[in-house]
Design a protein around this motif. Structure first.
Motif, PDB file in Angstrom:
ATOM      1  N   ALA A 219       0.973  -1.068  -0.154  1.00  0.00           N
ATOM      2  CA  ALA A 219       0.102   0.222   0.076  1.00  0.00           C
ATOM      3  C   ALA A 219       0.803   1.132   0.048  1.00  0.00           C
ATOM      4  CB  ALA A 219      -1.129   0.014   1.147  1.00  0.00           C
ATOM      5  N   LEU A 220       2.040   1.242   0.909  1.00  0.00           N
ATOM      6  CA  LEU A 220       2.857   2.204   0.734  1.00  0.00           C
ATOM      7  C   LEU A 220       3.717   2.580  -0.566  1.00  0.00           C
ATOM      8  CD1 LEU A 220       3.934   4.662   2.695  1.00  0.00           C
ATOM      9  CD2 LEU A 220       5.800   3.126   3.612  1.00  0.00           C
ATOM     10  N   ILE A 221       3.896   1.485  -1.122  1.00  0.00           N
ATOM     11  CA  ILE A 221       4.622   1.605  -2.444  1.00  0.00           C
ATOM     12  C   ILE A 221       3.691   2.145  -3.638  1.00  0.00           C
ATOM     13  CG2 ILE A 221       5.665   0.241  -4.377  1.00  0.00           C
ATOM     14  CD1 ILE A 221       6.849  -1.704  -2.484  1.00  0.00           C
ATOM     15  N   GLY A 222       2.443   1.969  -3.426  1.00  0.00           N
ATOM     16  CA  GLY A 222       1.542   2.298  -4.429  1.00  0.00           C
ATOM     17  C   GLY A 222       1.283   3.654  -4.153  1.00  0.00           C
ATOM     18  N   ALA A 223       1.306   4.247  -3.192  1.00  0.00           N
ATOM     19  CA  ALA A 223       0.915   5.478  -2.810  1.00  0.00           C
ATOM     20  C   ALA A 223       2.282   6.453  -3.213  1.00  0.00           C
ATOM     21  CB  ALA A 223       0.727   5.893  -1.314  1.00  0.00           C
ATOM     22  N   ILE A 224       3.551   6.015  -2.885  1.00  0.00           N
ATOM     23  CA  ILE A 224       4.666   6.596  -3.242  1.00  0.00           C
ATOM     24  C   ILE A 224       4.781   6.573  -4.815  1.00  0.00           C
ATOM     25  CG2 ILE A 224       7.160   6.341  -3.328  1.00  0.00           C
ATOM     26  CD1 ILE A 224       6.171   7.236  -0.545  1.00  0.00           C
ATOM     27  N   VAL A 225       4.562   5.587  -5.414  1.00  0.00           N
ATOM     28  CA  VAL A 225       4.598   5.671  -6.977  1.00  0.00           C
ATOM     29  C   VAL A 225       3.515   6.582  -7.492  1.00  0.00           C
ATOM     30  CG1 VAL A 225       4.026   4.327  -9.121  1.00  0.00           C
ATOM     31  CG2 VAL A 225       5.250   3.150  -7.169  1.00  0.00           C
ATOM     32  N   GLY A 226       2.401   6.825  -7.054  1.00  0.00           N
ATOM     33  CA  GLY A 226       1.338   7.787  -7.373  1.00  0.00           C
ATOM     34  C   GLY A 226       1.976   9.289  -7.202  1.00  0.00           C
ATOM     35  N   GLU A 227       2.751   9.296  -6.039  1.00  0.00           N
ATOM     36  CA  GLU A 227       3.265  10.695  -5.895  1.00  0.00           C
ATOM     37  C   GLU A 227       4.310  10.969  -6.321  1.00  0.00           C
ATOM     38  OE1 GLU A 227       1.938  10.788  -1.079  1.00  0.00           O
ATOM     39  OE2 GLU A 227       4.116  10.571  -1.610  1.00  0.00           O
ATOM     40  N   PHE A 228       5.005  10.001  -7.233  1.00  0.00           N
ATOM     41  CA  PHE A 228       6.124  10.199  -8.070  1.00  0.00           C
ATOM     42  C   PHE A 228       5.676  10.780  -9.624  1.00  0.00           C
ATOM     43  CE2 PHE A 228       9.672   6.835  -6.655  1.00  0.00           C
ATOM     44  CZ  PHE A 228       9.848   7.798  -5.916  1.00  0.00           C
ATOM     45  N   MET A 229       4.293  10.181  -9.833  1.00  0.00           N
ATOM     46  CA  MET A 229       3.914  10.292 -11.118  1.00  0.00           C
ATOM     47  C   MET A 229       3.251  11.962 -11.126  1.00  0.00           C
ATOM     48  SD  MET A 229       4.685   7.906 -12.822  1.00  0.00           S
ATOM     49  CE  MET A 229       3.591   8.220 -14.308  1.00  0.00           C
ATOM     50  N   SER A 230       2.495  12.187 -10.130  1.00  0.00           N
ATOM     51  CA  SER A 230       1.931  13.813 -10.005  1.00  0.00           C
ATOM     52  C   SER A 230       1.425  13.947  -8.512  1.00  0.00           C
ATOM     53  CB  SER A 230       0.524  13.616 -10.696  1.00  0.00           C
ATOM     54  OG  SER A 230      -0.327  12.849 -10.405  1.00  0.00           O
ATOM     55  N   SER A 231       2.125  14.938  -8.030  1.00  0.00           N
ATOM     56  CA  SER A 231       1.854  15.136  -6.545  1.00  0.00           C
ATOM     57  C   SER A 231       2.592  16.397  -6.182  1.00  0.00           C
ATOM     58  CB  SER A 231       2.278  14.052  -5.655  1.00  0.00           C
ATOM     59  OG  SER A 231       1.747  14.460  -4.222  1.00  0.00           O
ATOM     60  N   SER A 232       2.057  17.277  -5.339  1.00  0.00           N
ATOM     61  CA  SER A 232       2.762  18.522  -4.775  1.00  0.00           C
ATOM     62  C   SER A 232       3.141  18.313  -3.529  1.00  0.00           C
ATOM     63  CB  SER A 232       1.921  19.861  -4.980  1.00  0.00           C
ATOM     64  OG  SER A 232       0.718  19.667  -4.595  1.00  0.00           O
ATOM     65  N   GLU A 233       2.875  17.076  -2.962  1.00  0.00           N
ATOM     66  CA  GLU A 233       3.135  16.907  -1.620  1.00  0.00           C
ATOM     67  C   GLU A 233       3.155  15.522  -1.185  1.00  0.00           C
ATOM     68  OE1 GLU A 233       0.212  18.843   0.817  1.00  0.00           O
ATOM     69  OE2 GLU A 233      -1.729  17.843  -0.024  1.00  0.00           O
ATOM     70  N   GLY A 234       3.621  15.010  -0.121  1.00  0.00           N
ATOM     71  CA  GLY A 234       3.846  13.613   0.155  1.00  0.00           C
ATOM     72  C   GLY A 234       5.257  13.403   0.384  1.00  0.00           C
ATOM     73  N   LEU A 235       5.630  12.135   0.870  1.00  0.00           N
ATOM     74  CA  LEU A 235       6.921  11.689   1.037  1.00  0.00           C
ATOM     75  C   LEU A 235       7.562  11.050  -0.533  1.00  0.00           C
ATOM     76  CD1 LEU A 235       6.788   9.354   4.175  1.00  0.00           C
ATOM     77  CD2 LEU A 235       7.838  11.542   3.863  1.00  0.00           C
ATOM     78  N   GLY A 236       6.568  10.603  -1.423  1.00  0.00           N
ATOM     79  CA  GLY A 236       7.118  10.543  -2.726  1.00  0.00           C
ATOM     80  C   GLY A 236       7.517  11.550  -3.426  1.00  0.00           C
ATOM     81  N   HIS A 237       6.750  12.531  -3.391  1.00  0.00           N
ATOM     82  CA  HIS A 237       7.208  14.158  -3.943  1.00  0.00           C
ATOM     83  C   HIS A 237       8.400  14.593  -3.484  1.00  0.00           C
ATOM     84  CE1 HIS A 237       6.639  18.015  -5.408  1.00  0.00           C
ATOM     85  NE2 HIS A 237       6.840  18.605  -4.461  1.00  0.00           N
ATOM     86  N   ALA A 238       8.590  14.380  -2.077  1.00  0.00           N
ATOM     87  CA  ALA A 238       9.941  14.895  -1.610  1.00  0.00           C
ATOM     88  C   ALA A 238      11.066  13.993  -2.015  1.00  0.00           C
ATOM     89  CB  ALA A 238       9.844  14.860   0.038  1.00  0.00           C
ATOM     90  N   ILE A 239      10.801  12.509  -2.138  1.00  0.00           N
ATOM     91  CA  ILE A 239      11.928  11.966  -2.451  1.00  0.00           C
ATOM     92  C   ILE A 239      12.441  12.329  -4.161  1.00  0.00           C
ATOM     93  CG2 ILE A 239      12.503   9.579  -3.321  1.00  0.00           C
ATOM     94  CD1 ILE A 239      10.929   8.770  -0.774  1.00  0.00           C
ATOM     95  N   PHE A 240      11.186  12.283  -4.862  1.00  0.00           N
ATOM     96  CA  PHE A 240      11.250  12.820  -6.377  1.00  0.00           C
ATOM     97  C   PHE A 240      12.064  14.126  -6.548  1.00  0.00           C
ATOM     98  CE2 PHE A 240       9.855  14.566 -10.313  1.00  0.00           C
ATOM     99  CZ  PHE A 240      10.114  13.590 -11.297  1.00  0.00           C
TER     100      PHE A 240
END
Length: 283
Positions: A219-240
Motif C-alpha cells: 500500500a505504501l509503495i502504491g502511494a509513493i508511486v502515485g506521488e512520483f507521477m503527479s503530486s505536490s506533497e507527500g513523501l514520494g514527492h519529497a523523494i522525487f
C-alpha cells in the motif's frame, strides 16, 4: 484440629507455587529474549551507521553519492522544523491507510467468497493471475487519466497494489481449512454459511493477517508511486524532488520517514492481530 488446618494450609500453599513459578519464569524468559533481540538490532544498526559515516567521511565522491548519517539526520531535523516532514508523512499516511483498507476489504471478502464455489475459483484464477502480473507503475498514467492528480488517484494506486495479495492470501487460508473439520460440522447439521462463518473465516485469520502485514508495504509503495507521477506533497514527492536536484541525503531522509511510517503501520496491524487472535500472543 489445628494441626490438620495448618497442614491443609501448607499443602494448598505448596501446591499453588509450581503453577505460579513456571508462569513467572516463562514471562521472564520472554522479556529476556525480547530484550536480547532489541539490543542485537540496535547494535547492528549502530555498527552499520558508524561504518557508513566513516566511509563517507573519507571521500567527497562517496559523500555525494551515498550521503552520510549525520547529513541525513540534519535534513530530518530541518524538515521537522519547517513542518514539511509532518505534512508529507501525513499525506502519504492517509493515502496508504485508505488504499490499505479498501484493497484488503475487497480482496479479503472476494478471496474468502471464492471458497463457496470451486468452479468459480477456477474460472477467475487466470484473470487474477493476469491482473496480478501487471506492474503497478504501468497503470499510473491510466489511473491519472481516470481519477485525476488528486487524492483519489493515489488511493487507487495503493488499492491496486494491495487487492490481489489480499485476495490470494485469504483464499489460500480458506481452502486450507481441515476437510475433516468441515465434514464434522456437516454431520452435525451445519449449513454452508455456518461452516463458512464459524470455521472457515476464523481458520483463515492467520493467513489474512499475514497478508495484512505484507500489504502494508505494498500500500505504501502504491502511494509513493502515485506521488512520483503527479503530486505536490507527500513523501514520494519529497523523494522525487530531492532526487531530481541530486540532494542524496534529503532523499534518504524522506526514505527514513517512509520506513518509520511502514513500521508504525505494521506494529498497529500486529496489535490488532493479537487482539483478535489472543491465542497467538505468546508465539
Amino acid at each position: 484440629m489445628t494441626a490438620e488446618v495448618d497442614t491443609g494450609v501448607v499443602r494448598s500453599t505448596t501446591s499453588s507455587q509450581p503453577a505460579l513459578v513456571p508462569a513467572a519464569s516463562q514471562r521472564w524468559k520472554r522479556l529476556r529474549r525480547t530484550a536480547l533481540v532489541v539490543a542485537t538490532q540496535i547494535a547492528i544498526l549502530a555498527v552499520f551507521l558508524a561504518f557508513w559515516e566513516y566511509m563517507t567521511s573519507q571521500s567527497r565522491a562517496a559523500a555525494f553519492m551515498f550521503g552520510s548519517p549525520s547529513a541525513i539526520a540534519g535534513f530530518l531535523l530541518q524538515m521537522a522544523r519547517d513542518g514539511s516532514l509532518w505534512r508529507d508523512t501525513y499525506v502519504t499516511g492517509i493515502e496508504t491507510l485508505l488504499g490499505f483498507f479498501v484493497g484488503n476489504l475487497f480482496g479479503t471478502v472476494f478471496g474468502l467468497s471464492l471458497w463457496y464455489s470451486h468452479f468459480v475459483s477456477r474460472v477467475v484464477e487466470p484473470f487474477v493471475i493476469a491482473v496480478g502480473s501487471i506492474p503497478i507503475i504501468a497503470l499510473a498514467p491510466i489511473i491519472i487519466i481516470w481519477f485525476g492528480t488528486g487524492l483519489i488517484s493515489k488511493v487507487a494506486m495503493s488499492t491496486l497494489s494491495v487487492v490481489i495479495v489480499a485476495l490470494v492470501t485469504s483464499y489460500k487460508g480458506a481452502v486450507g481449512v481441515d476437510p475433516d473439520q468441515i465434514n464434522l460440522m456437516r454431520t452435525l447439521g451445519a449449513s454452508k454459511f455456518q461452516i463458512f462463518r464459524k470455521l472457515v473465516v476464523p481458520a483463515s485469520l492467520t493467513d489474512i493477517f499475514a497478508g495484512l502485514k505484507l500489504t502494508v508495504g505494498f500500500a505504501l509503495i502504491g502511494a509513493i508511486v502515485g506521488e512520483f507521477m503527479s503530486s505536490s506533497e507527500g513523501l514520494g514527492h519529497a523523494i522525487f524532488k530531492a532526487g531530481s536536484l541530486y540532494v542524496i541525503p534529503k532523499v534518504f531522509a524522506a526514505l527514513v520517514a517512509t520506513i518509520a511510517l511502514a513500521l508504525i503501520l505494521t506494529f498497529i496491524v500486529g496489535k490488532v492481530e493479537r487482539l483478535l487472535m489472543p491465542w497467538r500472543r505468546h508465539l
